[in-house]
Design a protein around this motif. Structure first.
Motif, PDB file in Angstrom:
ATOM      1  N   PRO A  76     -17.076 -28.695 -13.773  1.00  0.00           N
ATOM      2  CA  PRO A  76     -15.828 -27.941 -13.525  1.00  0.00           C
ATOM      3  C   PRO A  76     -14.953 -27.843 -14.765  1.00  0.00           C
ATOM      4  N   GLU A  77     -14.844 -28.975 -15.508  1.00  0.00           N
ATOM      5  CA  GLU A  77     -14.043 -28.935 -16.729  1.00  0.00           C
ATOM      6  C   GLU A  77     -14.651 -27.976 -17.741  1.00  0.00           C
ATOM      7  N   LEU A  78     -16.000 -27.987 -17.819  1.00  0.00           N
ATOM      8  CA  LEU A  78     -16.669 -27.072 -18.741  1.00  0.00           C
ATOM      9  C   LEU A  78     -16.409 -25.618 -18.368  1.00  0.00           C
ATOM     10  N   GLU A  79     -16.496 -25.314 -17.053  1.00  0.00           N
ATOM     11  CA  GLU A  79     -16.231 -23.945 -16.609  1.00  0.00           C
ATOM     12  C   GLU A  79     -14.790 -23.546 -16.910  1.00  0.00           C
ATOM     13  N   ALA A  80     -13.864 -24.496 -16.658  1.00  0.00           N
ATOM     14  CA  ALA A  80     -12.452 -24.201 -16.950  1.00  0.00           C
ATOM     15  C   ALA A  80     -12.258 -23.965 -18.444  1.00  0.00           C
ATOM     16  N   THR A  81     -12.931 -24.796 -19.251  1.00  0.00           N
ATOM     17  CA  THR A  81     -12.827 -24.624 -20.705  1.00  0.00           C
ATOM     18  C   THR A  81     -13.410 -23.284 -21.147  1.00  0.00           C
ATOM     19  N   ARG A  82     -14.552 -22.925 -20.529  1.00  0.00           N
ATOM     20  CA  ARG A  82     -15.146 -21.624 -20.866  1.00  0.00           C
ATOM     21  C   ARG A  82     -14.212 -20.481 -20.514  1.00  0.00           C
ATOM     22  N   LYS A  83     -13.571 -20.594 -19.334  1.00  0.00           N
ATOM     23  CA  LYS A  83     -12.620 -19.549 -18.939  1.00  0.00           C
ATOM     24  C   LYS A  83     -11.459 -19.475 -19.921  1.00  0.00           C
ATOM     25  N   GLU A  84     -10.951 -20.661 -20.304  1.00  0.00           N
ATOM     26  CA  GLU A  84      -9.850 -20.676 -21.264  1.00  0.00           C
ATOM     27  C   GLU A  84     -10.277 -20.059 -22.588  1.00  0.00           C
ATOM     28  N   ILE A  85     -11.499 -20.426 -23.025  1.00  0.00           N
ATOM     29  CA  ILE A  85     -12.002 -19.860 -24.288  1.00  0.00           C
ATOM     30  C   ILE A  85     -12.134 -18.345 -24.172  1.00  0.00           C
TER      31      ILE A  85
END
Length: 384
Positions: free
Chosen positions: A140-149
């Motif tokens: 989930p953190e990775l997906e959130a980070t990808r979205k932020e990126i």
């Protein structure tokens, strides 16, 4: 343990009988030979007859043994192997035993390594399960980070576009400023140079004529500003853009207005590139209709009267835009007033003596969406 009845059929009776008969025959011949030698008192190697008989008996025994071994070797592969290849067989047995032991040791070592490998595999599986758990928790953190990126990249792209646009605008402004300083700019970017009304029911031929009139008007306006002949003004013609404008006007049969604006700053002597906009056109004000009204105090001189009327006309601008009048994209204004009417209104306002004076702004003619808002000023007393 195998019983005697089971073992008897398996025995080599032919070999046993042959060996017994051969032994009996050799013993008989040896005894017969010994008796004859004893009777004749023959000696061998200088021995006494009795000793010679004993030697013959011993030799006979040796012959019997050799005959038995020969018979067994001829008739049995196992006996032949035991007699002539026993040491070789023993060496092979020892070698095979050693190889077997080495194989067993290697097998034991491989077993130990296999067990160690199994333990390592179990440990690896545990570590893998632990890593998977961590990975699942971090997904989930990775997906959130990808979205932020992704959002940041999108924002960066937008900012880059804005920066490029600002740079281009800065370059154009710098060029325009330089041209203004040199007095060579005859039209500014986004300036409304001309507009034409398209009446309801206009045909393609009418629209082609309107587009030609627009270009001619722009040519005369720019020529007047540049103080050169209209024939020397080059107007860029974009066939695809003009076809789009014509199609836009033909798709719905209604009154429209086509506006021609300068696409960029135009320096004297350069070709003029135009951009076109098509708007629906409706009547916003009828002739004589009240556009705005305001009560003002009396004034003492002409300058004060001019200031009051200018402020009223400024207030008319947003009202007209709210009612549907199109702004000039360059000046951001919509209104016009005849100078004679304006100064006549100034004189009437100055000469009117009252604590409250009503200034009315009226439409000078029927006014449509494209404007301009031509107005007249009416000065009256507050009847209230």
């Amino acid at each position: 343990m195998t019983s005697l009845a089971d073992a008897l059929p398996e025995m080599n009776w032919q070999l046993i009988f042959f060996t017994v008969l051969l032994s009996a025959l050799v013993a008989f011949l040896g005894d017969l030979l010994g008796m004859r030698i004893a009777k004749k008192r023959i000696t061998l190697f200088g021995l006494r007859p009795r000793h010679t008989s004993t030697l013959i008996t011993a030799i006979t025994g040796m012959v019997i043994a050799m005959g038995i071994m020969t018979a067994l070797a001829v008739t049995s592969d196992t006996v032949r192997t035991a007699l002539f290849s026993l040491k070789y067989v023993q060496r092979q047995v020892l070698d095979l035993t050693s190889q077997l032991q080495e194989a067993r040791d290697e097998s034991d070592l491989m077993g130990i390594r296999y067990v160690e490998s199994l333990q390592k595999l179990e440990n690896s599986e545990k570590e893998l399960a632990h890593v998977n758990e961590k990975l699942n928790s971090l997904t989930p953190e990775l997906e959130a980070t990808r979205k932020e990126i992704s959002e940041l990249r999108s924002q960066r792209a937008k900012l880059q576009e804005q920066i490029e646009a600002l740079r281009s605008e800065a370059v154009n402004l710098r060029r325009g400023l330089e041209a203004v300083r040199e007095g060579r700019v005859v039209a500014f970017a986004d300036e409304l140079l001309s507009q034409e009304t398209v009446q309801e029911g206009a045909s393609r031929e009418d629209l082609l004529s309107i587009m030609s009139n627009l270009r001619n008007k722009v040519r005369f306006i720019v020529a007047r500003r540049a103080s050169i002949s209209p024939e020397d003004i080059s107007i860029g013609k974009d066939e695809q853009e003009e076809e789009r404008v014509i199609s836009r006007c033909l798709v719905i049969n209604s009154r429209k207005v086509i506006r021609a604006r300068a696409l960029s700053n135009v320096v004297a002597g350069e070709p003029v590139t135009l951009s076109y906009r098509v708007y629906e056109s409706v009547r916003v004000y009828r002739k004589g209709e009240l556009v705005f009204r305001k009560a003002v105090p009396s004034v003492n001189d002409v300058a004060e009267a001019e200031g009051v009327l200018h402020e009223i006309l400024k207030e008319v601008n947003p009202i007209a835009v709210r009612d549907g009048i199109l702004r000039d994209p360059f000046t951001r204004t919509v209104g016009q007033i005849d100078a004679t009417d304006f100064y006549e209104a100034v004189d009437r306002l100055k000469d009117t003596e009252s604590s409250q004076i009503i200034v009315s702004v009226l439409a000078a003619e029927d006014i449509y969406t494209e404007g301009p808002v031509r107005v007249t000023l009416s000065i009256g007393l507050d009847e209230g």
